[in-house]
Write a protein that holds these residues in place. Structure first.
Motif, PDB file in Angstrom:
ATOM      1  N   ALA A   1      41.760  83.607  44.938  1.00  0.00           N
ATOM      2  CA  ALA A   1      43.013  83.987  45.610  1.00  0.00           C
ATOM      3  C   ALA A   1      44.180  83.161  45.059  1.00  0.00           C
ATOM      4  O   ALA A   1      45.268  83.691  44.786  1.00  0.00           O
ATOM      5  CB  ALA A   1      42.886  83.765  47.119  1.00  0.00           C
TER       6      ALA A   1
ATOM      7  N   LYS B   1      42.674  84.649  52.243  1.00  0.00           N
ATOM      8  CA  LYS B   1      44.089  85.018  52.327  1.00  0.00           C
ATOM      9  C   LYS B   1      44.906  83.725  52.390  1.00  0.00           C
ATOM     10  O   LYS B   1      44.568  82.811  53.141  1.00  0.00           O
ATOM     11  CB  LYS B   1      44.338  85.849  53.587  1.00  0.00           C
ATOM     12  CG  LYS B   1      45.815  86.186  53.829  1.00  0.00           C
ATOM     13  CD  LYS B   1      45.976  87.076  55.055  1.00  0.00           C
ATOM     14  CE  LYS B   1      47.413  87.560  55.221  1.00  0.00           C
ATOM     15  NZ  LYS B   1      48.353  86.564  55.699  1.00  0.00           N
TER      16      LYS B   1
ATOM     17  N   TYR C   1      49.016  86.192  49.435  1.00  0.00           N
ATOM     18  CA  TYR C   1      48.063  86.868  48.547  1.00  0.00           C
ATOM     19  C   TYR C   1      46.704  86.937  49.252  1.00  0.00           C
ATOM     20  O   TYR C   1      46.252  85.961  49.856  1.00  0.00           O
ATOM     21  CB  TYR C   1      47.920  86.098  47.229  1.00  0.00           C
ATOM     22  CG  TYR C   1      47.112  86.849  46.184  1.00  0.00           C
ATOM     23  CD1 TYR C   1      47.730  87.721  45.296  1.00  0.00           C
ATOM     24  CD2 TYR C   1      45.719  86.700  46.101  1.00  0.00           C
ATOM     25  CE1 TYR C   1      47.002  88.419  44.343  1.00  0.00           C
ATOM     26  CE2 TYR C   1      44.980  87.396  45.159  1.00  0.00           C
ATOM     27  CZ  TYR C   1      45.628  88.260  44.275  1.00  0.00           C
ATOM     28  OH  TYR C   1      44.902  88.957  43.341  1.00  0.00           O
ATOM     29  N   THR C   2      46.096  88.110  49.164  1.00  0.00           N
ATOM     30  CA  THR C   2      44.764  88.278  49.768  1.00  0.00           C
ATOM     31  C   THR C   2      43.788  88.706  48.688  1.00  0.00           C
ATOM     32  O   THR C   2      44.047  89.640  47.933  1.00  0.00           O
ATOM     33  CB  THR C   2      44.805  89.351  50.873  1.00  0.00           C
ATOM     34  OG1 THR C   2      45.827  89.001  51.807  1.00  0.00           O
ATOM     35  CG2 THR C   2      43.459  89.438  51.600  1.00  0.00           C
ATOM     36  N   HIS C   3      42.663  87.985  48.641  1.00  0.00           N
ATOM     37  CA  HIS C   3      41.594  88.393  47.717  1.00  0.00           C
ATOM     38  C   HIS C   3      40.443  88.913  48.566  1.00  0.00           C
ATOM     39  O   HIS C   3      39.918  88.197  49.416  1.00  0.00           O
ATOM     40  CB  HIS C   3      41.129  87.192  46.883  1.00  0.00           C
ATOM     41  CG  HIS C   3      39.847  87.459  46.129  1.00  0.00           C
ATOM     42  ND1 HIS C   3      39.782  88.363  45.091  1.00  0.00           N
ATOM     43  CD2 HIS C   3      38.584  86.965  46.298  1.00  0.00           C
ATOM     44  CE1 HIS C   3      38.528  88.406  44.637  1.00  0.00           C
ATOM     45  NE2 HIS C   3      37.791  87.568  45.356  1.00  0.00           N
TER      46      HIS C   3
END
Length: 696
Positions: free
Chosen positions: A581, A505, A491-493
């Motif tokens: 994230a 990430k 997951y990437t914020h």
């Protein structure tokens, strides 16, 4: 200065209806504390002073009284027997040095006796056993002694034997001295004669005396050698050995009698003096650090040490807030300033009182070994340590069970909201197993507790004591959610919007954890792809999401998250970016990990007359129950089963109908298990409906 060797801090605990409160009344009568004995069935006992206790004939909250017997001071706590109030037993045992376990002569070792016995074992409290109600039909002293061995795995040391049984029960034989105590028919405790052992009991008394001596001398090698060489030990030597073994929990001196008929009580009071430990003889309480880990130091019971005391109960009454305190070391004087190590705040001691159930005597000072109440403490909660500000310390804290049942409540009239809030605030402070929260979607007030009776009584107290009339919703079950398979995900914020951005990430695995492990976070990141200083933020992000699952919004149990890689930006990465994230990752991955609804399973113990066993078992099966065990007794059959809580609402009504009013049951939380699909679907549909209704 009082002599601590003459102090006995004792509790009386047992199953519902075994006669704890009646035993306490008799102790108070014999020690001259009260002149008229109040009976539980008339609603007049000293320690059951709440309206609800008098009405229902049960003890709800533990009550403290002090009295004297043979120059010894007893601080006695009468505890509840009902499973919904075990928290009262647990916290009382925590501060006591010894106990009297009361068992019913006909009922024997009942479900709640087992739970309380387990608590007492955990707290390492020395006990004597009192087999009560030997005047009742179906009473059998020897059967109960056998059950103590079999069911509790304990070693009873028989100290008295009954003379006669049921309606012919007239007295007891002291096995140690081989003397018979026989009471007349007046029912007065002082009307007894000491005589020779009845002829038909001589062989039995000799047999039990020999067993008693053999068990006792094992505590002293020299005494044992001389006994084996044919030398009979003296009574004083035997008492010393019995005291030693009782203190080490090697065995439990066992007495018999009838509290209601005043037979056999003096010997129990003598046993408290002779065999239960004084405050100095008990292993001192361990001190802990702020995280609750033991430091290796102990609170030695001595008046020369700095003040260390544990608040074990908060009670609100007509005189204001009372904080019950067990002082482990040091001295406490009126006007002293003391530190609450849990809050870091100091408070001044205004008034101190010695409790006599709901009466009180003013005190100017108290010292190590005392159990007292302080009036008007502001920020103290159950389990907080009170100590000398110059010598801060923390005593081992108390751990309370999680509630398993909840109800939604609302005041009947608009003006009742504030009143309800204040009242509930006081009740939560008094009872750590009672919780309250507000449903964010609907704005409802949710009360959470240990069982239907627990919440029933809370609603009753709100109505009578605080004058708040409530509209009460249907009981709700505390469901939980978990996952069933491992998921590997990333997951990437990232957020760019003028000025500094946000970037985090994470590459991670989410997998089912071990049962009852809660939430676990591990990191196997190699190299600096995710700097170590961001790990706590990632853990916080995942952990913060555990309170709301994806199926129906229930808390999530037993999840392990492993962070194995990721990426960061030299400027835009921050703790907050990684926390966001982690939250996004949880929302993204949990639905893929086979989420599953769990329901609380209760350990149910049903007592039924023999003629109704088939009906009761059939009914438990219909409630999705798993029958674990059946045990036939003299007066009926005990059935043990594991049953989902959702199927147990209103069970007492059904049981009474099936058994013509003669059945009884108790239940306590056992564990969580996956819900069957049809149950899970209906729970999820109901929760969805509730949320949609709240939006309107």
């Amino acid at each position: 200065m009082a002599d601590l060797s003459h102090y006995r801090n004792i509790g009386i605990f047992a199953h519902v209806d075994a006669g704890k409160t009646t035993t306490t009344e008799r102790i108070l009568k014999l020690t001259g504390k009260i002149h008229k004995t109040g009976e539980v069935h008339d609603g007049e006992s000293t320690t059951d002073f709440m309206e609800q206790e008098a009405e229902r004939g049960i003890t709800i909250q533990s009550a403290a009284v002090s009295c004297f017997w043979k120059d010894h001071r007893f601080n006695v706590i009468d505890t509840p027997g009902h499973v919904d109030f075990t928290v009262e037993v647990y916290r009382s045992l925590k501060v006591l040095d010894g106990g009297i376990g009361v068992f019913c002569g006909s009922g024997g070792v009942e479900p709640q006796s087992e739970t309380n016995w387990r608590y007492a074992n955990d707290s390492e409290v020395a006990r004597i056993i009192f087999v009560n109600k030997l005047d009742r039909m179906g009473a059998d002293f020897y059967r109960v002694v056998d059950q103590v061995k079999r069911v509790l795995g304990a070693t009873p040391l028989v100290m008295t034997l009954p003379i006669g049984i049921e309606e012919d029960f007239v007295g007891v034989v002291d096995v140690l001295t081989k003397q018979a105590y026989v009471w007349d028919d007046t029912g007065l405790p002082e009307n007894y004669n000491i005589t020779d052992v009845p002829a038909d009991m001589v062989d039995k008394v000799n047999e039990y005396h020999e067993m008693l001596v053999e068990t006792a001398v094992e505590q002293d090698d020299d005494l044992m050698m001389s006994y084996m060489e044919g030398e009979e030990p003296s009574i004083d030597d035997l008492k010393r050995c019995i005291r030693n073994g009782t203190r080490k929990l090697d065995f439990f001196p066992t007495y018999c009698g009838s509290a209601f008929k005043n037979k056999g009580m003096q010997l129990i009071l003598d046993a408290v003096v002779d065999y239960l430990p004084n405050p100095v003889e008990v292993d001192p309480q361990p001190l802990t650090d702020e995280e609750g880990n033991e430091t290796g130091e102990h609170a030695l019971v001595s008046t020369d040490e700095p003040l260390r005391a544990l608040a074990f109960k908060i009670m609100d009454d007509r005189f204001g807030a009372l904080t019950f305190v067990r002082i482990y070391s040091g001295t406490l004087n009126k006007g002293d300033t003391i530190l609450n190590s849990a809050t870091g705040k100091t408070e001044r001691v205004g008034r101190m009182v010695e409790m006599q159930a709901n009466d009180r005597n003013e005190l100017s000072s108290a010292h190590a070994g005392d159990i007292i109440a302080i009036v008007g403490m502001k920020n103290v909660q159950t389990g907080h340590t009170l100590c000398d500000p110059k010598h801060p310390c923390t005593l081992e804290a108390m751990v309370f069970p999680e509630p398993v049942i909840s109800i939604a409540v609302a005041p009947k009239d608009k003006g009742g909201s504030e009143k309800m809030g204040i009242a509930i605030g006081k009740m939560v402070a008094e009872d750590p197993s009672f919780r309250v929260e507000t449903d964010e979607d609907s704005g409802e007030t949710i009360l959470k507790g240990m069982g239907e009776l627990h919440l029933d009584i809370k609603v009753d107290i709100l109505k009578r004591t605080y004058g708040v009339d409530l509209i009460v919703g249907k009981p709700q079950v505390a469901y939980r959610e978990t996952i069933t398979k491992e998921v590997e995900d990333s997951y990437t914020h990232k957020k760019q919007s003028g000025g500094s951005g946000q970037f985090g990430k994470i590459d991670y695995k989410i997998r089912p954890g071990e049962t009852a492990s809660g939430f676990k976070f591990v990191s196997s990141v190699v190299g600096g792809n995710v700097p170590k200083e961001f790990f706590p933020a990632i853990e916080k992000g995942f952990k913060g999401m555990m309170s709301t699952g994806v199926l129906a919004g229930f808390p999530v149990l037993d999840v392990e998250v492993e962070l194995y890689d990721g990426g960061f930006h030299a400027v835009d990465s921050s703790a907050i970016a990684f926390e966001i994230a982690a939250k996004g990752a949880f929302r993204q991955s949990i639905p893929k990990a086979g989420p599953q609804l769990l329901e609380p399973i209760m350990k149910v113990d049903v007592f039924t007359p023999e003629d109704h066993v088939g009906d009761v078992i059939g009914d438990l099966n219909r409630r999705r129950g798993m029958i674990k065990d059946q045990e036939a007794g003299v007066t009926g059959v005990r059935i043990k089963a594991d049953v989902p809580l959702s199927e147990m609402f209103g069970y007492i009504g059904s049981l009474r109908t099936m058994t013509s009013g003669r059945g009884q049951f108790s239940m306590e939380f056992a564990h969580y298990l996956p819900c069957p699909n049809n149950v899970a679907e209906s729970v999820m549909a109901a929760e969805k409906e509730k949320r949609e209704a709240a939006k309107k």
